[in-house]
Scaffold this active site. Structure first.
Site, PDB file in Angstrom:
ATOM      1  N   GLU A   1      11.404   6.375  99.955  1.00  0.00           N
ATOM      2  CA  GLU A   1      12.762   5.987  99.543  1.00  0.00           C
ATOM      3  C   GLU A   1      13.772   6.070 100.693  1.00  0.00           C
ATOM      4  O   GLU A   1      14.757   5.338 100.714  1.00  0.00           O
ATOM      5  CB  GLU A   1      13.235   6.836  98.350  1.00  0.00           C
ATOM      6  CG  GLU A   1      13.435   8.328  98.583  1.00  0.00           C
ATOM      7  CD  GLU A   1      12.175   9.172  98.357  1.00  0.00           C
ATOM      8  OE1 GLU A   1      11.067   8.633  98.476  1.00  0.00           O
ATOM      9  OE2 GLU A   1      12.322  10.382  98.069  1.00  0.00           O
TER      10      GLU A   1
ATOM     11  N   CYS B   1       5.734  12.263  96.760  1.00  0.00           N
ATOM     12  CA  CYS B   1       5.584  13.661  97.172  1.00  0.00           C
ATOM     13  C   CYS B   1       5.111  14.523  95.997  1.00  0.00           C
ATOM     14  O   CYS B   1       3.930  14.507  95.676  1.00  0.00           O
ATOM     15  CB  CYS B   1       6.887  14.154  97.787  1.00  0.00           C
ATOM     16  SG  CYS B   1       6.618  15.577  98.859  1.00  0.00           S
TER      17      CYS B   1
ATOM     18  N   HIS C   1       8.140  10.390 101.689  1.00  0.00           N
ATOM     19  CA  HIS C   1       9.284   9.896 100.913  1.00  0.00           C
ATOM     20  C   HIS C   1       9.682   8.489 101.375  1.00  0.00           C
ATOM     21  O   HIS C   1      10.573   8.350 102.214  1.00  0.00           O
ATOM     22  CB  HIS C   1      10.470  10.848 101.074  1.00  0.00           C
ATOM     23  CG  HIS C   1      10.264  12.156 100.394  1.00  0.00           C
ATOM     24  ND1 HIS C   1      10.598  12.373  99.081  1.00  0.00           N
ATOM     25  CD2 HIS C   1       9.729  13.314 100.845  1.00  0.00           C
ATOM     26  CE1 HIS C   1      10.289  13.615  98.758  1.00  0.00           C
ATOM     27  NE2 HIS C   1       9.753  14.209  99.805  1.00  0.00           N
TER      28      HIS C   1
HETATM   29  N1  GLN Z   1       6.945  21.097  96.033  1.00  0.00           N
HETATM   30  C1  GLN Z   1       6.051  20.233  96.714  1.00  0.00           C
HETATM   31  C2  GLN Z   1       5.699  20.741  98.115  1.00  0.00           C
HETATM   32  O1  GLN Z   1       6.372  21.574  98.647  1.00  0.00           O
HETATM   33  C3  GLN Z   1       6.608  18.822  96.768  1.00  0.00           C
HETATM   34  C4  GLN Z   1       7.813  18.680  97.639  1.00  0.00           C
HETATM   35  C5  GLN Z   1       8.574  17.412  97.422  1.00  0.00           C
HETATM   36  O2  GLN Z   1       8.399  16.729  96.417  1.00  0.00           O
HETATM   37  N2  GLN Z   1       9.468  17.077  98.322  1.00  0.00           N
HETATM   38  O3  GLN Z   1       4.750  20.297  98.704  1.00  0.00           O
END
Ligand code: GLN
Length: 545
Positions: free
Chosen positions: A510, A381, A508
């Site tokens: 994970e 992400c 994600h």
């Molecule tokens: N801050 C980034 C976004 O809002 C990444 C978010 C995250 O890593 N969950 O897109």
């Protein structure tokens, strides 16, 4: 009709209630009993999505896009289920629902009270999950510790359930801590006695006591707790600290908890089969050659902020018969001290999710280090966004490239908000959340990891996206878009062409990893990292005779 197990905590928080609940689920599942799980969080936030990781640890995202407590991650990993929004209930949700009903006029003429209106709303959440899941047993964990002011409506609701569902269909489990006093070398039971008294004061008599301690239990301790707390001797279960959380179900089974629950709730059970779980724990406890992985983040002081990432790495390492030697690197330290000192021995670098500008430049320098030194890199992400920023700055020479999250007026917004996100002002639950599919590019590293070209559902939690204006430019410089949304509009996975393994995803992975089924991206990341030779790891030269 489902039966209910209510799990409360006493003496202190963080005593291992979540792992106990997950383990009870494992024991029941091993007997072919179907289970669902619910976490009750007494705080007033509607969900933990707006809380700082320092307050709350990781925010776990369910497939249907709920931002939930990290305990749900443990439930999913232990019981191997996919939970939904109904599995996390907070006071914020309960009060919002009750007040919305009041405004609608549902209670016209009445005075709205904690008992019965709030408690009824809470109980509705129990029965809703029971009906939706059709599970034989629903296990419910009350967050916090008995005696907390905000937990009281939940405790009152679970007390009422004994009458509502019938005495034989409800079981109360209390998880407490027995502190060790070094001067007399004994485990003390008094705090547990007080905590049980507190429960009884509100009308709950625990059926089972699970006693966490750092040292083994004496029989005299069991007898004393049984007498003072009025719990059957065999239902006073010791749970001494173990090497790995995955061992807890085996310890509880050994102490007879599985059979005890089956008997007390008169469940229709098969003989337990924990052989796979046993095999997993044996492998986990066997010492293996370590793989050095650097996790570069900004919440590293609180390792719970990256709970699922750490577990996913552990599952992947187990697959390769390795141990993870996880080095927690504070991204702000990389800004101050440079990358080499901290990343010199890393065989793989992982940059996980996060929000806000603090520490971003350190993460960008970690991505640069990984690209220049051909160190395997997995971006999750924010970790993908950082990889894209680094590539734009150094491979395309767009030195001011950035995400508009960190620099609203950057001339090269390589990561930007989608038009539909630009209109949104409120913060709670408004990100792109939950499962979305992704189409894989044949022959890419991502496609190789997943083993096919099918569309996969992966869990998301982000606002910002790869900016398509830069797609061609970046592709020409060696960026590969190995996963796209089915309509081709969103970059879901990208990788660097001339690099051993630098792969990042906007989702994600994970959250989907399981002990016996590591996530493909984690599995391949560790698989490549394990063969990387770094400083201090070179095998000695053979001496000629
Ligand atoms: N801050 C980034 C976004 O809002 C990444 C978010 C995250 O890593 N969950 O897109």
């Amino acid at each position: 009709m489902s039966k209910y197990i209510f799990v409360t905590g006493g003496v202190i928080s963080s005593v291992g209630k979540g792992i106990t609940v997950a383990s009870i689920g494992t024991l029941l599942k091993s007997r072919q009993i179907t289970v669902s799980v619910q976490k009750l969080d007494p705080y007033l936030n509607v969900d933990p999505g707006t809380m700082s990781p320092y307050q709350h640890g990781e925010v776990f995202v369910t497939q249907d896009g709920a931002e939930t407590d990290l305990d749900l991650g443990n439930y999913e990993r232990f019981i191997d289920v996919e939970l939904t929004a109904e599995s996390n209930v907070t006071s914020g949700q309960i009060y919002s629902a009750v007040i919305a009903k009041e405004r609608k006029g549902d209670f016209l003429g009445g005075t709205i009270q904690v008992v019965p209106h709030v408690t009824t709303e809470i109980k509705n959440r129990f029965t809703l999950l029971a009906e939706k899941s059709q599970a034989d047993v629903v296990i419910l964990e009350v967050g916090g510790t008995v005696g907390d002011i905000e937990g009281q409506p939940f405790l009152e609701a679970i007390r009422q359930m004994r009458n509502d569902a019938g005495r034989d269909n409800v079981l109360y489990v209390h998880v407490t801590l027995l502190p060790y006093l070094s001067s007399t070398q004994e485990l003390k039971t008094k705090p547990t006695q007080h905590s049980v008294n507190e429960l009884r004061r509100i009308g709950i008599q625990p059926d089972v006591l699970i006693c966490r301690s750092d040292y083994p239990f004496q029989e005299s301790t069991r007898n004393k707790l049984s007498l003072f707390c009025d719990v059957d001797r065999e239902a006073v279960i010791p749970l001494t600290t173990v090497d790995t959380i995955y061992e807890v179900p085996l310890v509880l089974e050994e102490e007879g908890l599985g059979q005890l629950i089956v008997d007390k709730l008169s469940l229709n059970a098969q003989p337990p089969d924990l052989s796979q779980w046993q095999g997993l724990v044996t492998r986990l406890k066997t010492e293996h050659e370590p793989v050095n992985i650097a996790l570069v983040g900004k919440y590293v002081e609180l390792q719970d902020a990256y709970f699922s990432v750490r577990e996913a790495l552990c599952h992947a390492a187990l697959y390769h018969d390795r141990d993870i030697n996880l080095c927690w690197v504070h991204s702000e330290d990389l800004e101050k001290d440079g990358t080499d000192a901290q990343l010199r021995s890393a065989q793989g670098i992982i940059v996980p999710g996060g929000f806000g500008i603090r520490g971003i430049e350190g993460m960008v320098s970690a991505a640069r280090y990984a690209r220049n030194n051909e160190i395997p890199y997995l971006g999750l992400c924010l970790g993908m966004q950082v990889m894209v920023i680094e590539f734009a700055r150094h491979a395309l020479n767009l030195s001011q490239a950035n995400s508009t999250e960190f620099d609203a007026s950057t001339p090269y917004p390589v990561i930007d908000l989608l038009p539909e996100q630009k209109e949104i002002e409120s913060k709670g639950g408004t990100m792109r959340l939950g499962n979305y599919p992704c189409k894989l590019l044949p022959e890419s590293r991502a496609a190789k990891a997943y083993g096919n070209r099918l569309v996969h559902e992966e869990r998301h939690r982000h606002r910002f996206e790869f900016n398509n204006q830069f797609r061609t430019q970046m592709q020409e410089a060696g960026m590969v878009y190995s996963g796209l949304s089915p309509d081709g509009r969103l970059v879901e996975i990208c990788e660097i062409a001339n690099h051993p393994w630098m792969v990042s995803c906007q989702f994600h992975p994970e959250f989907g990893s399981r002990p016996a089924r590591p996530h493909p991206l984690f599995r391949d990341f560790v698989g490549v990292a394990k063969d990387v030779l770094r400083e201090g790891a070179q095998p000695p030269l053979p001496l000629s005779p």
